[in-house]
Design a protein around this motif. Sequence first.
Motif, PDB file in Angstrom:
ATOM      1  N   LEU B  43      42.173  40.713  32.304  1.00  0.00           N
ATOM      2  CA  LEU B  43      41.865  39.420  32.680  1.00  0.00           C
ATOM      3  C   LEU B  43      42.197  39.344  34.283  1.00  0.00           C
ATOM      4  CD1 LEU B  43      43.477  37.446  30.007  1.00  0.00           C
ATOM      5  CD2 LEU B  43      41.133  38.111  30.001  1.00  0.00           C
ATOM      6  N   SER B  44      42.053  40.525  34.713  1.00  0.00           N
ATOM      7  CA  SER B  44      42.491  40.364  36.410  1.00  0.00           C
ATOM      8  C   SER B  44      43.585  39.710  36.637  1.00  0.00           C
ATOM      9  CB  SER B  44      41.310  40.026  36.873  1.00  0.00           C
ATOM     10  OG  SER B  44      40.099  40.948  36.708  1.00  0.00           O
ATOM     11  N   GLU B 218      38.685  35.509  42.227  1.00  0.00           N
ATOM     12  CA  GLU B 218      37.415  36.144  41.851  1.00  0.00           C
ATOM     13  C   GLU B 218      37.025  35.146  40.531  1.00  0.00           C
ATOM     14  OE1 GLU B 218      40.356  37.005  39.485  1.00  0.00           O
ATOM     15  OE2 GLU B 218      40.584  38.067  41.453  1.00  0.00           O
ATOM     16  N   ASN B 219      36.240  35.774  39.682  1.00  0.00           N
ATOM     17  CA  ASN B 219      35.446  35.159  38.517  1.00  0.00           C
ATOM     18  C   ASN B 219      36.286  34.177  37.741  1.00  0.00           C
ATOM     19  OD1 ASN B 219      33.228  36.604  39.533  1.00  0.00           O
ATOM     20  ND2 ASN B 219      33.945  38.079  37.622  1.00  0.00           N
TER      21      ASN B 219
END
Lengths: 221, 221
Positions: B43-44, B218-219
Amino acid sequence: MTSSRSKIPRATVKRLSLYLRELESRHNQNQKTINSKQLGDVLSLTDAQVRKDLAYFGQFGYPGVGYRILELIENLRRILGTDRKWNAVVIGAGNIGRAIMAYQRFRQKGFEVVAVLDNDRSVVGQVISGHHVRPMSDLNDLVQQRDVKIGILAVPAPVAQEVADQLIEAGVQGILNFAPVRLDVHDAVGITSVDFSVALEQLAFQISLGVTGSLEEENDQ
Amino acid sequence: MTSSRSKIPRATVKRLSLYLRELESRHNQNQKTINSKQLGDVLSLTDAQVRKDLAYFGQFGYPGVGYRILELIENLRRILGTDRKWNAVVIGAGNIGRAIMAYQRFRQKGFEVVAVLDNDRSVVGQVISGHHVRPMSDLNDLVQQRDVKIGILAVPAPVAQEVADQLIEAGVQGILNFAPVRLDVHDAVGITSVDFSVALEQLAFQISLGVTGSLEEENDQ
DNA sequence: CGTTGTGAAATGATTCACAGCT
DNA sequence: AGCTGTGAATCATTTCACAACG
């Protein structure tokens, strides 16, 4: 251009959409100006928050007056990129795909669905919302010929990553993902995900807390 | 019970759903344990983030081992409230309503659609995903008799607030709102909104930035 | 006046780093 | 040895408060 180059919080970008939604509603009711307090109140934000969010992108307000609604709408559309036209393909002609194709608001926001693709033989050829369903093998040609920038992914979770790879290979720049998986893509491609299950779980959590507990922030609308 | 009573960040709750999604996937592949580093990587997120999120709700980990997947899944479901059954009604038999009714995953998460309502005469009586469409006037009886806790709002924006009021009046405790408006409700009712237009605008913004610009995070998947 | 835009202060979230458990 | 849980430190976001402006 004097626009200052500071870091823009992601939360700010999300609020921009909400500001725009409210402004469009006020505009339709013929309201001409709005101030940061009024705009903040409807979204449960402070006036300072609203001003700071907008100030990241320029000076749009008039001291003593507030913001001119029409002008601010135009600015927000430009900032968000919805003043342009974006061609999109929908992948997956199941229920979600169909709902998306029928969703009028997409077009209003500048998103034009130019085709639906599916690799299920039994749906290819069917007509959905005015589009023949085409086979996945048409993807590359379509993206080239129709200048498709966005892929809308409405396929089952197990194939979502594979299809995302195909979309990127074909050249799309952004993916709107409805599959409940995290897509692994390189940074040059934009991704936004909509996961109904996550939404439901958030809701269940709120209800479970019920009288019981306490989350600090209020509704995530 | 030793569970500490600190404030839970909303972002943590959102991640809980994502953890659960990943854990369920690993469980299906027969993996037995996972550590915070592995779970964070997909999931970063940092490993510390994962541990801190989980620690808000109790001590689920085993030093030297990690987390037992099945056990953590059960705990997360309990925390999110999806270990229970929630009866729901769908309001609006248009495209979004139909897509929702057909969405299998809802049931897997413990949400049972017991009826679809619409006040458009021309759809009342039609059968959608095994349910007869019923008139809005049935709402109160349904909520009482079937112990409905959740209303899924798939109606056009202009009537969303009005219908939300009816739902609350009838006694639902939470609303999943697909209409692109902010609902004004008193605090005892949970609200989660899914707005496709907002999602598209977020995506357009990401693409517009393109090479040009730089968002810090990020995303948002 | 009333309201913006914005530094400075306050609050909140994430990451670091390590004691302690198995 | 490996990994958790968690205070302390860092980093980000929000709110305060006020000078500047129409």
